[in-house]
Structure formats: C-alpha cells, structure tokens
Scaffold this motif. Structure first.
Motif, PDB file in Angstrom:
ATOM      1  N   ARG A   1      17.470  -0.437   6.700  1.00 34.97           N
ATOM      2  CA  ARG A   1      16.757  -1.674   6.394  1.00 34.97           C
ATOM      3  C   ARG A   1      16.145  -1.572   4.984  1.00 34.97           C
ATOM      4  O   ARG A   1      15.592  -0.527   4.625  1.00 34.97           O
ATOM      5  N   PRO A   2      16.262  -2.627   4.154  1.00 39.26           N
ATOM      6  CA  PRO A   2      15.639  -2.557   2.829  1.00 39.26           C
ATOM      7  C   PRO A   2      14.124  -2.494   2.948  1.00 39.26           C
ATOM      8  O   PRO A   2      13.534  -3.264   3.705  1.00 39.26           O
TER       9      PRO A   2
ATOM     10  N   PRO B   1       0.810  -1.230   0.000  1.00 41.48           N
ATOM     11  CA  PRO B   1       0.000   0.000   0.000  1.00 41.48           C
ATOM     12  C   PRO B   1       0.839   1.276   0.000  1.00 41.48           C
ATOM     13  O   PRO B   1       0.407   2.298  -0.524  1.00 41.48           O
TER      14      PRO B   1
ATOM     15  N   GLU C   1      10.388   6.756   2.080  1.00 39.95           N
ATOM     16  CA  GLU C   1       9.187   7.174   2.824  1.00 39.95           C
ATOM     17  C   GLU C   1       8.132   7.700   1.861  1.00 39.95           C
ATOM     18  O   GLU C   1       8.222   8.820   1.342  1.00 39.95           O
ATOM     19  N   SER C   2       7.107   6.873   1.674  1.00 35.92           N
ATOM     20  CA  SER C   2       6.090   7.168   0.658  1.00 35.92           C
ATOM     21  C   SER C   2       5.486   8.573   0.745  1.00 35.92           C
ATOM     22  O   SER C   2       5.370   9.260  -0.276  1.00 35.92           O
TER      23      SER C   2
ATOM     24  N   VAL D   1      10.424  -1.080   0.546  1.00 32.94           N
ATOM     25  CA  VAL D   1       9.835  -0.392  -0.591  1.00 32.94           C
ATOM     26  C   VAL D   1       8.726   0.516  -0.068  1.00 32.94           C
ATOM     27  O   VAL D   1       8.151   0.219   0.975  1.00 32.94           O
ATOM     28  N   PRO D   2       8.384   1.597  -0.746  1.00 32.51           N
ATOM     29  CA  PRO D   2       8.973   2.045  -2.002  1.00 32.51           C
ATOM     30  C   PRO D   2      10.278   2.815  -1.803  1.00 32.51           C
ATOM     31  O   PRO D   2      10.482   3.440  -0.771  1.00 32.51           O
TER      32      PRO D   2
ATOM     33  N   TRP E   1      15.147  -9.316  -2.100  1.00 30.40           N
ATOM     34  CA  TRP E   1      15.654  -8.025  -2.564  1.00 30.40           C
ATOM     35  C   TRP E   1      16.631  -8.136  -3.742  1.00 30.40           C
ATOM     36  O   TRP E   1      17.351  -9.109  -3.879  1.00 30.40           O
TER      37      TRP E   1
ATOM     38  N   ASP F   1      -0.357   5.655   9.464  1.00 31.25           N
ATOM     39  CA  ASP F   1       0.780   4.737   9.593  1.00 31.25           C
ATOM     40  C   ASP F   1       0.977   4.236  11.019  1.00 31.25           C
ATOM     41  O   ASP F   1       1.404   3.099  11.213  1.00 31.25           O
TER      42      ASP F   1
ATOM     43  N   PHE G   1      -1.906 -10.034   1.679  1.00 34.42           N
ATOM     44  CA  PHE G   1      -1.176  -8.792   1.957  1.00 34.42           C
ATOM     45  C   PHE G   1      -2.087  -7.686   2.436  1.00 34.42           C
ATOM     46  O   PHE G   1      -3.158  -7.548   1.944  1.00 34.42           O
TER      47      PHE G   1
ATOM     48  N   LEU H   1      10.194  -9.080  -2.085  1.00 42.78           N
ATOM     49  CA  LEU H   1      10.313  -8.763  -0.656  1.00 42.78           C
ATOM     50  C   LEU H   1      11.085  -9.844   0.097  1.00 42.78           C
ATOM     51  O   LEU H   1      10.857 -11.020  -0.105  1.00 42.78           O
ATOM     52  N   ARG H   2      11.952  -9.391   0.952  1.00 40.92           N
ATOM     53  CA  ARG H   2      12.791 -10.231   1.802  1.00 40.92           C
ATOM     54  C   ARG H   2      13.958 -10.887   1.064  1.00 40.92           C
ATOM     55  O   ARG H   2      14.893 -11.348   1.690  1.00 40.92           O
TER      56      ARG H   2
END
Ligand SMILES: N[C@@H](CCC(=O)N[C@@H](CS)C(=O)NCC(=O)O)C(=O)O
Length: 221
Positions: A55-56, A15, A75-76, A58-59, A41, A112, A221, A38-39
C-alpha cells in the motif's frame, strides 16, 4: 559503493514523516524531498506500490547509490534506526544488549499501536465520525495512556534517561498533534512533566527549522 543521495517521499503534516525529518536533520544528512499528495500519489509511488504489492504510504526513504541502484526504506522507526547507525556512530540508539533498547522498542509499539489509535479517536471520532458529546470520554481514554509518559518522565529529562533517544523522537510529533487539536483543548495541566518534555523538544532551536515545520496543521491532521 557510496551513497549518491537520499530522497524522502514526504507529507509535511504526517507525524511519521516528521520523525524521519528530525533524524535526517540531527544526523546532518542532506536529502531531496518529493511531496506526496496523499491518496493521489506520485507516479513513482504508484509504480513502487504496484511492483511491490504494498500500500502506498509515507514516509519512504530512497537511497540512491553511486551506480544508480537504489534501496527503498519504509517504516519511520526502522528508517531512523538505519539512519542513526549508518555512520557507525549511533547517537540516539541505546546499545542493542541494553535494557533501554527493548524499552525503546516498547515505546515505538506503544506509540503506534496503543496511543495513536486513541489520539485518532479523540481527534476524529470513532471510525472518523466526530461526535462532540463523546470528546470527554475519548480525552479520558487518551489521558489514561499518557499517564505512562508522566510516570516515565519522573526520573529523567527524556524517556530513557538523561539523553534524547529514538523513543522521544518517535513520540514527540504525536504529542504535538494532541496539543494542537481543536485549539489546544486537551487538558495538559494534569501532565506538567509531559508538557515540559514536549516544550523542551519542540521549542529547541533545531525543532524550529524548516524541516520540522508542519504548516497547515490545524485540526485537519
Ligand atoms: N507505520 C508507518 C505508518 C505510515 C503512515 O501510516 N503514513 C500515513 C500518513 S501519516 C499514510 O501514508 N497514510 C496513507 C494511507 O494509509 O493510505 C510508519 O511508521 O512509517
């Protein structure tokens, strides 16, 4: 120095990524997509995260400049503020001095830090351990927070009034997620105007484009 291109490190169902894809679409900004498993990468993500001690996640949006240097945005909501403002014509951001600007920041925070944890618990259970006997309690906790949206939407079509802003864009992917959880069992009839606001956005022609698709979004998800 001009922008050669944007690259979005993306995960279709995320999201936070959808927030950014909405903005790229609405501002008509072309971009390339790198799908992140994801996870696991991509190598770029692993490299960036170890160099920056981050830390990896997205986005991530990369702006590649004409001299091939690059700026990395994370940070979206911060990405969206930057995207809206970069052409000097921020259409979805209230002016900084207005009370609406602070309200928008408060909605970012609410989404958030208050609503999303309740949504995660409703969807996945406490600490990710799903327990059907607790669903009702978790649904009630989420519903009591959604009352905030209900109250706010009494006075306008959008959260900050008559115009869509980054506050709506920030929250809508999460409400859509609630609507889809376990075949839509969450009782939205108690929130008719929240439902109306959600459908108004998600059924808009622009929301039906490829960029907003989150296929595979079942309960996972
Ligand atoms: N505050 C971040 C949150 C991003 C986020 O949590 N993304 C999730 C995917 S929905 C992620 O990358 N999770 C991987 C992880 O945390 O290991 C934003 O707004 O961009």
């Amino acid at each position: 120095m001009y922008t050669k291109k944007f690259i979005l490190h993306d995960y279709k169902r995320c999201p936070f990524c959808i927030r950014v894809r909405i903005m790229l679409y609405l501002k008509d900004i072309p971009y390339e997509v790198v799908e992140e498993p994801l996870r696991e990468w991509t190598d770029w993500m692993k490299d960036w995260s170890s160099k920056n001690n981050e830390r990896p996640r997205v986005p991530i949006l990369r702006e590649i400049k004409s001299d091939d240097s690059e700026v990395v945005y994370t940070e979206s909501n911060q990405i969206n503020l930057m995207l809206d403002d970069r052409d000097g014509n921020p259409v979805y951001t209230p002016t900084k001095e207005s009370p609406e600007y602070q309200k928008m920041i408060d909605w970012f925070d609410w989404c958030d830090n208050t609503m999303k944890p309740l949504l995660d618990t409703y969807k996945y259970g406490e600490n990710g351990e799903f327990d059907a006997s607790k669903v009702q309690t978790h649904a009630q906790a989420l519903a009591s927070e959604l009352n905030k949206l209900k109250t706010e939407l009494v006075t306008g079509n959008y959260l900050l009034g008559p115009k869509m802003t980054l506050a709506d864009i920030a929250i809508i992917p999460f409400i859509r997620q609630i609507m889809r959880t376990r075949g839509g069992e969450f009782n939205f009839s108690q929130f008719p105007n929240v439902l109306g606001w959600t459908l108004n956005l998600t059924e808009a022609a622009w929301f039906q484009t490829d960029a907003m698709r989150d296929e595979g979004a079942r309960d996972g998800f």
